[in-house]
Scaffold this active site. Structure first.
Site, short mmCIF file in Angstrom:
data_model
loop_
_atom_site.label_atom_id
_atom_site.label_comp_id
_atom_site.label_asym_id
_atom_site.label_seq_id
_atom_site.Cartn_x
_atom_site.Cartn_y
_atom_site.Cartn_z
N ASN A 132 0.82 -1.21 0.00
CA ASN A 132 0.00 0.00 0.00
C ASN A 132 0.86 1.26 0.00
O ASN A 132 1.99 1.26 0.48
CB ASN A 132 -0.92 0.01 1.23
CG ASN A 132 -1.87 -1.17 1.20
OD1 ASN A 132 -2.06 -1.79 0.16
ND2 ASN A 132 -2.43 -1.52 2.35
N ASP A 173 -0.69 4.28 0.94
CA ASP A 173 -1.55 5.28 1.60
C ASP A 173 -1.00 5.82 2.92
O ASP A 173 -1.56 6.77 3.47
CB ASP A 173 -2.96 4.68 1.82
CG ASP A 173 -2.93 3.37 2.63
OD1 ASP A 173 -3.78 2.49 2.37
OD2 ASP A 173 -2.04 3.22 3.51
N HIS A 192 5.92 -0.50 -2.62
CA HIS A 192 5.49 0.24 -3.82
C HIS A 192 5.51 1.75 -3.63
O HIS A 192 4.84 2.47 -4.38
CB HIS A 192 4.07 -0.22 -4.23
CG HIS A 192 4.02 -1.68 -4.60
ND1 HIS A 192 2.87 -2.43 -4.51
CD2 HIS A 192 4.98 -2.52 -5.03
CE1 HIS A 192 3.12 -3.68 -4.89
NE2 HIS A 192 4.40 -3.76 -5.20
N CYS A 210 10.79 14.04 -9.17
CA CYS A 210 10.76 14.61 -10.53
C CYS A 210 10.83 13.48 -11.56
O CYS A 210 11.68 12.59 -11.46
CB CYS A 210 11.96 15.55 -10.72
SG CYS A 210 12.07 16.20 -12.40
N CYS A 233 14.49 14.36 -13.41
CA CYS A 233 15.80 14.25 -12.73
C CYS A 233 15.73 13.43 -11.46
O CYS A 233 16.73 13.29 -10.75
CB CYS A 233 16.34 15.66 -12.44
SG CYS A 233 15.45 16.48 -11.08
N CYS A 277 14.07 21.78 -12.00
CA CYS A 277 14.76 21.58 -13.30
C CYS A 277 13.78 21.79 -14.45
O CYS A 277 14.14 21.69 -15.61
CB CYS A 277 15.34 20.15 -13.36
SG CYS A 277 14.11 18.90 -13.81
N SER A 306 -4.80 -9.71 -3.07
CA SER A 306 -5.28 -10.74 -4.02
C SER A 306 -4.10 -11.60 -4.49
O SER A 306 -4.28 -12.63 -5.10
CB SER A 306 -5.93 -10.07 -5.24
OG SER A 306 -5.00 -9.15 -5.81
#
Ligand code: BV8
Ligand code: ZN
Length: 248
Positions: free
Chosen positions: A101, A103, A118, A126, A129, A148, A187
């Site tokens: 997750n 969150d 994740h 960015c 960069c 940038c 899942s």
């Protein structure tokens, strides 16, 4: 809830416990899961938006989806499932929570020994960069711009992108050392996260799943409990605590 003797014995003796969570553990906090019906947004499926290609094609649309999810996550509260895992981490000498997750609810529930496989939607970086932006700049461009000139993107791992190597290595090593491995609210479809329970099982861990529905990991689990995380986890953690005291 009746728990088998083999689980109680393992819990009372375990040195290293690992937990893998997915979107399902945040469902009782009111957040949409990835593949549930509630996961759709403006007729788009998350799977089609969580990719570099989607961002490249329509950065504004993808940024707005993440902005909506950030707002939902900030309004949400950690639920008893998150809180129970934060308590569980204190019961064992070695512990690791690996969450899929993004969150931030596990951190808000007090989990410390954890990795985000994740990434996290409350951070950006960015697209050009890679400069990290620990918080979302409140400039009125959508998406905001980096110094940038590049576009900012959420600091998450999209489909087709590699997971951070150090994070994956830490999770892989923990899975191979754990005596007890919880799979909660996933899942089990997304790789390489979904391989972690298999690594644990192959190394002799007892694998317990908590999910109101069957998943692709149900078959390989030693025990699969058809419960919501928020309902089952507090009593499972209390039972483990008693099992460890009895042994002690
Ligand atoms: C990579 C961040 C390679 C973004 C996400 C084999 C090996 C390697 C890669 C692949 C492979 N096979 C396929 C791939 C590609 C891909 C993949 O896995 N595709 C799948 C869909 C087939 N994997 C990747 O692209 C990964 N990258 O490996 O790159 C590489 C190598 C070298 C060089 C370059 C590249 C990256 C994957 C990460 C993608 N990013 N999230 C964002 O969030 O916006 S994944 C996304 O799915 C979320 O993180 C989510 O958490 C995750 C997994 O989904 P679930 O959490 O399981 O959620 P889902 O809705 O599916 O299920 C919810 C469950 O909860 C259900 O079972 C439900 O019953 C249950 N539930 C509901 N309510 C409750 C509950 N349970 C308990 N209590 C409740 N109350
Ligand atoms: Zn930049």
């Amino acid at each position: 809830m009746e728990l088998p003797q083999e689980f109680l014995k393992t819990a009372s003796r375990a040195r290293y416990v690992m937990v893998l969570t997915g979107a399902g553990i945040s469902a009782e906090s009111g957040l949409a899961t990835f593949r549930g019906q509630d996961g759709w947004w403006r007729n788009y499926h998350p799977q089609d938006l969580a990719t570099p290609q989607a961002f490249y094609k329509d950065p504004r649309l993808v940024w707005e989806w993440y902005q909506w999810r950030r707002e939902q996550a900030l309004k949400a509260q950690p639920n008893p499932g998150h809180l129970a895992i934060a308590v569980m981490e204190k019961l064992f000498p070695e512990f690791l929570l690996a969450t899929q997750n993004v969150d931030g609810l596990h951190q808000r529930a007090g989990s410390l020994k954890m990795v985000e496989l994740h990434g996290n939607i409350h951070r950006s970086r960015c697209f050009r960069c890679q400069k990290p932006y620990p918080s979302i700049p409140n400039d009125n461009q959508i998406p905001p711009r980096c110094s940038c000139g590049g576009l900012l993107r959420p600091d998450v791992v999209w489909f087709g992108e590699e997971l951070p190597r150090d994070v994956l290595k830490q999770a892989w090593e923990a899975a191979s050392q754990a005596q007890l491995f919880f799979v909660i609210g996933t899942s089990g479809l997304v790789q390489p996260a979904a391989s972690l329970p298999l690594v644990a099982r192959r190394s002799g861990a007892f694998v317990i799943e908590v999910n109101p529905e069957e998943s692709s990991l149900t078959e390989m689990a030693d025990l699969s409990l058809r419960y919501k995380a928020g309902e089952a986890m507090p009593s499972i953690v209390r039972t483990m605590e008693k099992a460890r005291w009895r042994k002690l």
